[in-house]
Design an enzyme around this catalytic site. Structure first.
Site, short mmCIF file in Angstrom:
data_model
loop_
_atom_site.label_atom_id
_atom_site.label_comp_id
_atom_site.label_asym_id
_atom_site.label_seq_id
_atom_site.Cartn_x
_atom_site.Cartn_y
_atom_site.Cartn_z
CD GLU B 66 -1.72 -2.40 1.60
OE1 GLU B 66 -0.54 -2.63 1.94
OE2 GLU B 66 -2.61 -3.27 1.64
CG HIS B 135 -10.11 -7.18 8.43
ND1 HIS B 135 -9.22 -7.69 9.35
CD2 HIS B 135 -9.53 -7.34 7.22
CE1 HIS B 135 -8.15 -8.14 8.71
NE2 HIS B 135 -8.30 -7.94 7.42
#
Lengths: 324, 339
Positions: B66, B135
């Protein structure tokens, strides 16, 4: 490499050195007797690049309009070698309205979109951005390249490894330049880095890696030329590590008590060494040395004068430019 | 907003993807990159069908890297392209926050306005399906706190498409935070409001303008994202019990449309802020400050807020629903304001 190339590189190194020397002088001029980092006409941290001129000069000799550089917290040599306007850059360092960034960036955050030059004060984090610039050049079908500069200390950051991998996977026209000046602030390379050479790390990503020893500007010129030609031809990224020299402290005010090899630093200064070798070749006369120095003095003095005579921004200006 | 005729009912995910696709057709500088955005179509459907239409050159699967690919998005944007980059889960911000906060959001300002970063960073937010602490977060308040990026939080298919088109056309970095539970995915429980009428033509929804999703006179609920859907359910139910609830859908946190909030609260005199993000130092406190700075006297009842009570999102269903702003909790909070 022609005589003209050599002279141009010498001239550029002298110009950068004169700049750094004068900024150092100016930086300290109004910070005494009680040294205060936030005081004076140039406040804040100051990371000068003296000794590292060969890295910038050897690379930038091959760059052309449209090529990009992302530099780290020690950016002046790459900025000047890449054609960033000295007046505007100096005004930025002085925090003036006429500066590259209207006084919002300072010496670690110089942005010159005309020259596709930027820097980041967060080490290694300019590398992914350079990959993106290279991606843009690739997508637009130009033969421009992006140069990403980091120190050997930064090569232990994840961003370094992510960028090498990304550039290799996407075959991006990017050249990673690692300036190994032996010191990550006060931590020697031996204590920070596994392996002898970051050029070897490049091979782990399947891209060419070269290590230039002895802070040699001509060897850097050759290595950079090959890497840049390769990138322009669409053959992908390369890494060059140069073993360079941090002539002064990490930042101004660094007493460098940790530095065992300090007493030999001046002997290793690359500029007198290069002058001597050019004189030996007959490419440089005493008169030329004096002329080149005088030219650099005048240019730098004029830039400092421009900066000092420029207006400061106002407090209200701080609220501008958050959004386009 | 363009005049439009043809509408069909589509999911939020499809509406988002359609907005991206139409911008890609219009502007060759727009491209998509992220993890599994290609043949997979985005784990939460945000790039559905784009790979088939535009191919791997414009819908680019990235390494799991990322920092690398968000930074590459920034570099591409600086050079004039318009990347739409996906961070798969917003919870992954920890591995790339330097690029987001120190680079994407600051370059324009640091450069004194000389360098633009026209980039969309879209990311999936929210819980409700037992994906636990790493998450399930929303985190929009974290991004909204840091200057330099717009923060968009659509609640329905129509806004999802219009805000996406606006985000891509915006010259600033835009965090586009969609809620997994609002995407209309076949593999997750969904509110029927996750499927709605969406014009086929491209259109924009302005960034920085809240919507009054339902008018009412007794209580204002200020909310965003999936909580808008829950709040509308509650409002419709309470209508039958004689409580008239106005639902303000913020649609973006940066810029924040304080005018619409104050207008509604001025009218009802009672306010509940519902936020699926953490409670302290976030959106609910910000709305309280907006009201207090304007006129604390506009409230007939003390300010009320419902948010995740400063705990990580837990896994087991009773635990997770114990901290999420559910319809039941919203209903109870509204009734408290009316008591």
């Amino acid at each position: 490499m022609t005589e003209l190339d050599r002279l141009a590189m010498y001239r550029q190194m002298v110009r950068i050195r004169q700049y750094e020397a004068r900024i150092m002088q100016e930086y300290h001029a109004d910070k005494s007797p009680a040294w205060d980092i936030g005081a004076g006409l140039i406040p804040g941290e100051m990371h000068l690049s003296a000794g590292q001129e060969p890295a910038a000069v050897g690379v930038c000799a091959h760059l052309k309009k449209g090529d990009a550089i992302t530099a780290p917290h020690r950016p002046h040599h790459f900025a000047l070698a890449h054609g960033v306007d000295m007046n505007k850059m100096t005004a930025e360092i002085y925090g003036r309205e006429t500066g590259l960034c209207r006084g919002k960036g300072g010496h670690m955050h110089l942005f010159d979109p005309d020259n596709h030059f930027s820097c980041s004060g967060i080490i290694a984090q300019g590398l992914p951005v350079a990959c993106g610039q290279a991606l843009a050049f690739q997508r637009k079908g130009t033969d421009n390249v992006a140069v990403a500069v980091a120190g050997e200390g930064a090569a232990n950051q994840g961003a370094f490894h992510e960028s090498l991998n990304l550039a290799a996977v996407w075959n991006l026209p990017v050249i990673f330049v690692i300036e190994d000046n032996d010191w990550a602030i006060s931590v020697p390379r031996s204590a920070s880095t596994a392996g002898v050479s970051n050029a070897d790390r490049a091979s782990g990503y399947g891209i060419p890696g070269v290590r230039v020893e002895d802070n040699d500007v001509e060897a850097m010129f050759e290595a950079a030329g090959a890497a840049i030609d390769r990138a322009r031809a669409g053959e992908g990224p390369s890494l060059i590590e140069i073993h360079t020299l941090r002539l002064w402290g990490h930042f101004e005010g660094d007493a460098q008590a940790y530095r065992s090899e300090l007493e030999t630093v001046n002997e290793r200064d690359p500029i007198p060494k290069y002058a001597a070798s050019l004189q030996e070749l007959g490419d440089l006369t005493d008169d030329q040395i004096a002329d080149i120095q005088a030219e650099a003095d005048a240019e730098v003095d004029a830039a400092i004068e421009f900066a000092k005579s420029s207006p400061e921004p106002t407090a209200e200006d701080a609220l501008l430019h958050v959004f386009a | 907003m363009s005049t439009t005729t043809e509408s069909r009912r589509v999911t939020t995910a499809k509406a988002m993807a359609e907005g991206i696709g139409q911008e890609m057709q219009r502007d060759p500088n727009v491209f998509v990159m992220g993890e599994d955005v290609g043949a997979y179509g985005g784990i939460f459907g945000s790039t559905t069908d784009l790979f088939g239409e535009f191919g791997p050159d414009r819908v680019i699967d990235t390494p799991i890297s990322e920092t690398g690919f968000i930074g590459a998005g920034i570099g591409a944007a600086v050079e004039g392209l318009r990347p739409v980059v996906e961070l798969m889960f917003v919870d992954f911000y920890g591995v790339c926050m330097d690029q987001i906060s120190n680079h994407m959001a600051k370059i324009h300002y640091e450069s004194g306005g000389n360098v633009k970063v026209p980039m969309v960073l879209m990311s999936a937010t929210g819980g409700g399906y037992s994906d636990a602490a790493q998450h399930s977060q929303c985190l929009w308040g974290t991004f909204a706190h840091l200057p330099g990026m717009k923060v968009v939080v659509p609640s329905n298919p129509y806004d999802a498409k219009g805000l996406m088109i606006s985000a891509i056309r915006d010259d600033n970095p835009v965090m586009y935070l969609f809620h997994k539970g609002g995407q209309g995915l076949v593999w997750m429980e969904k509110n029927p409001r996750s499927i709605g009428e969406v014009p086929e033509e491209p259109y924009t929804v302005p960034i920085g303008k809240a919507a009054v999703a339902k008018e009412g006179t007794d209580v204002t609920i200020v909310t965003l994202s999936l909580s808008v859907q829950h709040s509308l359910d509650v409002a419709e139910q309470l209508e039958g019990e004689g409580i008239s609830v106005e639902v303000v859908d913020l649609r973006s946190l940066v810029p924040l449309d304080t005018e619409t909030v104050l207008e509604s609260v001025g009218k009802t005199g009672r306010v509940l802020v519902v936020d699926e993000d953490y409670k302290s130092f976030g959106l609910t406190g910000e709305i309280a400050a907006v009201i207090a700075e304007n006129d604390p006297g506009m409230l007939k009842k003390p300010f009320s807020r419902l948010a995740v009570p400063d705990v990580p999102i837990p896994y087991a269903r009773p635990l997770e629903y114990g901290v999420l702003p559910t319809r039941e909790k919203i209903t109870a909070a509204v009734k408290d304001l009316m008591a």
